[in-house]
Scaffold this motif. Structure first.
Motif, mmCIF file in Angstrom:
data_model
loop_
_atom_site.group_PDB
_atom_site.id
_atom_site.type_symbol
_atom_site.label_atom_id
_atom_site.label_comp_id
_atom_site.label_asym_id
_atom_site.label_seq_id
_atom_site.Cartn_x
_atom_site.Cartn_y
_atom_site.Cartn_z
ATOM 1 N N ALA A 25 1.545 3.862 -4.697
ATOM 2 C CA ALA A 25 1.579 4.924 -3.693
ATOM 3 C C ALA A 25 0.253 5.005 -2.944
ATOM 4 O O ALA A 25 0.234 5.106 -1.713
ATOM 5 C CB ALA A 25 1.906 6.261 -4.356
ATOM 6 N N ARG A 26 -0.854 4.945 -3.661
ATOM 7 C CA ARG A 26 -2.167 4.977 -3.007
ATOM 8 C C ARG A 26 -2.336 3.785 -2.065
ATOM 9 O O ARG A 26 -2.882 3.922 -0.974
ATOM 10 C CB ARG A 26 -3.281 4.990 -4.044
ATOM 11 C CG ARG A 26 -3.451 6.336 -4.707
ATOM 12 C CD ARG A 26 -4.644 6.353 -5.647
ATOM 13 N NE ARG A 26 -4.799 7.671 -6.219
ATOM 14 C CZ ARG A 26 -5.015 7.908 -7.504
ATOM 15 N NH1 ARG A 26 -5.123 6.901 -8.358
ATOM 16 N NH2 ARG A 26 -5.135 9.137 -7.952
ATOM 17 N N SER A 27 -1.870 2.633 -2.480
ATOM 18 C CA SER A 27 -1.954 1.436 -1.646
ATOM 19 C C SER A 27 -1.150 1.620 -0.357
ATOM 20 O O SER A 27 -1.623 1.294 0.734
ATOM 21 C CB SER A 27 -1.449 0.227 -2.428
ATOM 22 O OG SER A 27 -1.483 -0.924 -1.630
ATOM 23 N N ALA A 28 0.055 2.150 -0.468
ATOM 24 C CA ALA A 28 0.893 2.386 0.716
ATOM 25 C C ALA A 28 0.262 3.428 1.635
ATOM 26 O O ALA A 28 0.279 3.291 2.856
ATOM 27 C CB ALA A 28 2.290 2.825 0.297
ATOM 28 N N LEU A 29 -0.330 4.459 1.044
ATOM 29 C CA LEU A 29 -0.948 5.526 1.838
ATOM 30 C C LEU A 29 -2.277 5.104 2.463
ATOM 31 O O LEU A 29 -2.800 5.802 3.326
ATOM 32 C CB LEU A 29 -1.139 6.783 0.983
ATOM 33 C CG LEU A 29 0.153 7.538 0.650
ATOM 34 C CD1 LEU A 29 -0.078 8.520 -0.478
ATOM 35 C CD2 LEU A 29 0.705 8.229 1.889
ATOM 36 N N ALA A 30 -2.812 3.964 2.048
ATOM 37 C CA ALA A 30 -4.052 3.456 2.641
ATOM 38 C C ALA A 30 -3.832 3.020 4.092
ATOM 39 O O ALA A 30 -4.779 2.969 4.871
ATOM 40 C CB ALA A 30 -4.598 2.295 1.819
ATOM 41 N N ASP A 31 -2.588 2.722 4.449
ATOM 42 C CA ASP A 31 -2.243 2.378 5.828
ATOM 43 C C ASP A 31 -2.345 3.655 6.671
ATOM 44 O O ASP A 31 -1.697 4.659 6.369
ATOM 45 C CB ASP A 31 -0.821 1.824 5.878
ATOM 46 C CG ASP A 31 -0.366 1.418 7.271
ATOM 47 O OD1 ASP A 31 -0.845 1.991 8.268
ATOM 48 O OD2 ASP A 31 0.501 0.528 7.352
#
Length: 143
Positions: A25-31
């Protein structure tokens, strides 16, 4: 004539599986273009996440669904869009998942940064194409 949410929504929003980890989730929200994660099981929406939903102390391998919510983050497709636009501008929210009565994910209502209207499928496709072209250009320069 009243414009409905179904006429303004993005029809193929990106999703993550409901079993996704906090790290995913954090990786996706980094966008920077991702403001609301849609956690799904099949076509059913199980939860939504924003950056602020995930506490810094949440373990990366823990389920992201634990921190998600549906309250205040969904709308029906047959609701008038203009009053929702006003409500989103007023509250500062920019995304609502569009679901039916069984929580089947139908789309995403996405308020433009300007607040003047909603994002479209064409906007998303154009942004993806531009990002792809930029990425290809960077690869060509480094080759």
């Amino acid at each position: 004539m009243t414009t409905l949410v179904r006429d303004q929504m993005i029809t193929s929003p990106k999703t993550l599986p409901a079993r996704a980890s906090v790290e995913e989730a954090r990786s996706a929200l980094a966008d920077s273009h991702v403001h609301l994660l849609l956690l799904t099981e099949g076509r059913t929406l199980r939860g939504t996440l924003t950056r602020t939903d995930l506490p810094a102390t949440a373990a990366g391998d823990s389920p992201a669904l634990t921190w998600s919510t549906l309250v205040g983050r969904t709308t029906a497709p047959d609701v008038p869009a203009d009053p929702l636009r006003d409500a989103l501008v007023h509250t500062g929210l920019r995304r609502l998942a569009v679901v039916d009565a069984e929580l089947t994910l139908l789309g995403l209502l996405c308020l433009k940064r300007s607040g003047a209207g909603f994002c479209s499928d064409a906007d998303v496709a154009s942004r993806a194409l531009a990002a792809d072209q930029l990425s290809r250009g960077a690869r060509c320069r480094t080759a």
